[in-house]
Every structure is written in structure tokens, then in C-alpha cells.
Write a protein that holds these residues in place. Structure first.
Motif, mmCIF file in Angstrom:
data_model
loop_
_atom_site.group_PDB
_atom_site.id
_atom_site.type_symbol
_atom_site.label_atom_id
_atom_site.label_comp_id
_atom_site.label_asym_id
_atom_site.label_seq_id
_atom_site.Cartn_x
_atom_site.Cartn_y
_atom_site.Cartn_z
ATOM 1 N N ILE A 58 -13.639 24.767 43.958
ATOM 2 C CA ILE A 58 -14.018 23.569 43.206
ATOM 3 C C ILE A 58 -14.354 23.931 41.761
ATOM 4 O O ILE A 58 -15.079 24.891 41.491
ATOM 5 N N MET A 59 -13.869 23.131 40.821
ATOM 6 C CA MET A 59 -14.157 23.375 39.400
ATOM 7 C C MET A 59 -15.646 23.170 39.108
ATOM 8 O O MET A 59 -16.283 22.305 39.705
ATOM 9 N N ASP A 60 -16.155 23.930 38.163
ATOM 10 C CA ASP A 60 -17.565 23.824 37.797
ATOM 11 C C ASP A 60 -17.913 22.457 37.222
ATOM 12 O O ASP A 60 -19.068 22.030 37.276
ATOM 13 N N THR A 61 -16.929 21.777 36.662
ATOM 14 C CA THR A 61 -17.191 20.473 36.039
ATOM 15 C C THR A 61 -17.119 19.320 37.038
ATOM 16 O O THR A 61 -17.379 18.170 36.679
ATOM 17 N N ALA A 62 -16.767 19.613 38.292
ATOM 18 C CA ALA A 62 -16.628 18.555 39.302
ATOM 19 C C ALA A 62 -17.996 18.253 39.904
ATOM 20 O O ALA A 62 -18.364 18.783 40.962
ATOM 21 N N ALA A 63 -18.746 17.382 39.238
ATOM 22 C CA ALA A 63 -20.148 17.163 39.605
ATOM 23 C C ALA A 63 -20.302 16.571 41.002
ATOM 24 O O ALA A 63 -21.208 16.963 41.757
ATOM 25 N N TYR A 64 -19.441 15.629 41.378
ATOM 26 C CA TYR A 64 -19.560 14.987 42.691
ATOM 27 C C TYR A 64 -19.354 16.000 43.808
ATOM 28 O O TYR A 64 -20.138 16.071 44.763
ATOM 29 N N GLU A 65 -18.310 16.811 43.685
ATOM 30 C CA GLU A 65 -18.035 17.822 44.701
ATOM 31 C C GLU A 65 -19.130 18.892 44.710
ATOM 32 O O GLU A 65 -19.534 19.369 45.777
ATOM 33 N N LYS A 66 -19.610 19.253 43.537
ATOM 34 C CA LYS A 66 -20.705 20.227 43.466
ATOM 35 C C LYS A 66 -21.970 19.685 44.128
ATOM 36 O O LYS A 66 -22.727 20.424 44.772
ATOM 37 N N ALA A 67 -22.194 18.381 43.968
ATOM 38 C CA ALA A 67 -23.351 17.753 44.611
ATOM 39 C C ALA A 67 -23.224 17.819 46.126
ATOM 40 O O ALA A 67 -24.198 18.094 46.837
ATOM 41 N N GLN A 68 -22.022 17.575 46.634
ATOM 42 C CA GLN A 68 -21.808 17.633 48.081
ATOM 43 C C GLN A 68 -22.047 19.041 48.620
ATOM 44 O O GLN A 68 -22.691 19.223 49.659
ATOM 45 N N ILE A 69 -21.530 20.032 47.905
ATOM 46 C CA ILE A 69 -21.702 21.417 48.351
ATOM 47 C C ILE A 69 -23.186 21.787 48.377
ATOM 48 O O ILE A 69 -23.683 22.364 49.351
ATOM 49 N N ALA A 70 -23.906 21.435 47.308
ATOM 50 C CA ALA A 70 -25.343 21.728 47.266
ATOM 51 C C ALA A 70 -26.082 21.010 48.389
ATOM 52 O O ALA A 70 -27.000 21.564 49.014
ATOM 53 N N PHE A 71 -25.681 19.779 48.664
ATOM 54 C CA PHE A 71 -26.288 19.002 49.747
ATOM 55 C C PHE A 71 -26.103 19.713 51.084
ATOM 56 O O PHE A 71 -27.054 19.876 51.858
ATOM 57 N N TYR A 72 -24.882 20.153 51.359
ATOM 58 C CA TYR A 72 -24.601 20.809 52.632
ATOM 59 C C TYR A 72 -25.276 22.177 52.720
ATOM 60 O O TYR A 72 -25.556 22.661 53.818
ATOM 61 N N GLY B 145 -27.811 8.289 47.763
ATOM 62 C CA GLY B 145 -28.731 7.844 48.797
ATOM 63 C C GLY B 145 -28.910 8.892 49.878
ATOM 64 O O GLY B 145 -30.028 9.130 50.353
ATOM 65 N N ARG B 146 -27.823 9.538 50.282
ATOM 66 C CA ARG B 146 -27.907 10.586 51.300
ATOM 67 C C ARG B 146 -28.760 11.763 50.824
ATOM 68 O O ARG B 146 -29.533 12.340 51.600
ATOM 69 N N ILE B 147 -28.623 12.118 49.559
ATOM 70 C CA ILE B 147 -29.418 13.225 49.012
ATOM 71 C C ILE B 147 -30.897 12.869 49.022
ATOM 72 O O ILE B 147 -31.747 13.671 49.441
ATOM 73 N N LEU B 148 -31.218 11.665 48.563
ATOM 74 C CA LEU B 148 -32.614 11.221 48.563
ATOM 75 C C LEU B 148 -33.163 11.170 49.986
ATOM 76 O O LEU B 148 -34.304 11.556 50.243
ATOM 77 N N GLU B 149 -32.349 10.705 50.919
ATOM 78 C CA GLU B 149 -32.743 10.653 52.322
ATOM 79 C C GLU B 149 -33.029 12.056 52.840
ATOM 80 O O GLU B 149 -34.030 12.290 53.526
#
Length: 241
Positions: free
Chosen positions: A46-60, A89-93
Motif C-alpha cells: 500500500i502506498m504511504d499516501t493512501a490514508a484510507y487503506e493505511k487507516a484500515q491496516i492500523a485498525f487491524y 465509526g468502527r475505529i471510534l467503536e
């Protein structure tokens, strides 16, 4: 090794980019198999600039702080994207912030009732954030009834509606819903847990122990077990196990 047996094939591009391949691995991890190997494949591509995908990875990975930072970046770039909003919402949850997560899920479900999971999470986070509030129970009941109307055989909606009925003192209706849920999925953790409380309230110790035995045998590592040990309703049963 795993990669000798599992390969991803792109249906619309003969030579997808490294980033697109990473997104595919992330999707596979999210929806098919939570093996850490697949998450690493995504993370490496995943590219470093892909914030949505980076958020998912950090979440998992369980890094809620970094996930929230990345999802806010993603929302700055695409503020109307419902999938990014839902994931916030999932992250906050995940971080235990049900009070802030609830209105996000509720707004999404109000805007688009087809987002069934947003409705489910709205109801659950409402109950968590306003525990013991009678008006919250009424609102949650409305949400879960709408969800059941959409998906009559979804165990999660049935179990959560039963939880509402249990807290409203309607034990007969709660039991009907839980029986239905457990017929659909005899291993469903929340339904088994709620059935334990229900049978205790019905003063049916024998049935309560049967459901508790089933819950423990099927979910021995459940984080709910310490709660069952501490709850005055069920602590005696737990001591007898």
C-alpha cells in the motif's frame, strides 16, 4: 508457504500496480481470512499516501490512534465517502468511544437504510453509550425492529432485540427472540450470554447452567467471562462451574 497456494488474480487488469495488489490483499484479509500473513502482504504494498487503506491496516493491527489519524486524512480528501465515514465509526467503536461512534452510524443509516451494518452498529453503540436509559432502549428497539424487517433471519439483530426486551423486563419476548437466534446459530455468543441472564431472571437455575456450560465450552476465551463472574446475577453460577 501460504503464497504458494493462494494467489490473487485481477479481473480487469493484466498487470495491476503494486498498490492495487496491496488493496486486493487488504480486501482478502478483511473479508476472507484474518491470517496476519495477508495483512502483511497488504502493508508491504500500500502506498504511504493512501490514508484510507493505511487507516484500515492500523485498525487491524490494533493501533487506534494511528488509525484515527489516517482516517481523518482520508476524510479531508473525500468527506462524503460513506465507506470512509463508516470506518471512522468502527475505529471510534474499537477505541471504546461509543458516544461519538453512535451518531456517525445513525446518520449513515438514516441517509441510506441499505447500509444495514451501519444500523446494527448504531443500535449497539446507542445501548453502550446510554446504558440504563429507558429512552435509549426505545430508540434501540426501533432500530433493531427496522433491521429485523430488512433481514428477519439475522442472528445479530435478533439477539440485540432480545437484549433490549430483556432490559425492558419483557422476558417472554426476549426468550422467543433468543430461541429463534439460537435455532439459526446454536454457537452465537451474544445469544448464549443473554440466555444465561434470561434464565437466571426466570429463576430457572438448571437451564441457566446449561446455557452457561454451552457458552463456556464454545467460547472459552470470551472477554465476557470475567463479566459473568462479577455480575451478581451470574457470579454464583460461575462459582459452581
Amino acid at each position: 508457504e501460504i503464497d504458494q497456494y493462494i494467489q490473487l488474480v485481477c479481473g480487469n487488469e493484466a498487470n495491476p500496480s503494486t498498490h492495487e495488489t496491496g488493496k486486493a490483499w487488504l480486501s482478502y484479509y478483511s473479508f476472507q481470512d484474518k491470517d496476519p500473513y495477508f495483512l502483511k502482504q497488504a502493508k508491504d504494498r500500500i502506498m504511504d499516501t493512501a490514508a484510507y487503506e493505511k487507516a484500515q491496516i492500523a485498525f487491524y493491527e490494533g493501533d487506534g490512534k494511528r488509525a484515527l489519524q489516517q482516517i481523518e486524512l482520508a476524510l479531508e480528501r473525500d468527506p462524503t465517502n460513506i465507506y470512509i465515514q463508516f470506518f471512522k465509526g468502527r475505529i471510534l467503536e474499537q477505541r471504546g468511544n461509543a458516544t461519538t461512534a453512535y451518531p456517525i452510524f445513525q446518520k449513515l443509516y438514516d441517509q441510506e437504510p441499505a447500509l444495514w451494518d451501519a444500523g446494527l452498529k448504531a443500535g449497539v453503540n446507542l445501548l453502550i453509550s446510554q446504558r440504563g436509559n429507558a429512552q435509549a432502549l426505545v430508540k434501540a428497539e426501533q432500530i433493531f425492529q427496522q433491521l429485523i424487517n430488512q433481514k428477519p433471519f439475522d442472528v445479530r439483530a435478533l439477539s440485540n432485540m432480545a437484549f433490549v426486551k430483556l432490559n425492558q423486563g419483557d422476558l417472554r419476548q426476549a426468550e422467543r427472540l433468543l430461541v429463534q437466534a439460537l435455532q439459526l446459530n446454536p454457537d452465537h455468543a451474544n445469544s448464549l450470554e443473554n440466555m444465561v441472564y434470561l434464565q437466571v431472571l426466570n429463576q430457572n437455575k438448571f437451564q441457566a447452567k446449561l446455557y452457561l456450560d454451552s457458552f463456556i465450552s464454545k467460547h472459552p476465551d470470551s472477554p465476557k467471562l470475567p463479566i459473568l463472574r462479577q455480575n451478581p446475577l451470574t457470579s454464583e453460577l460461575m462459582q459452581e462451574m
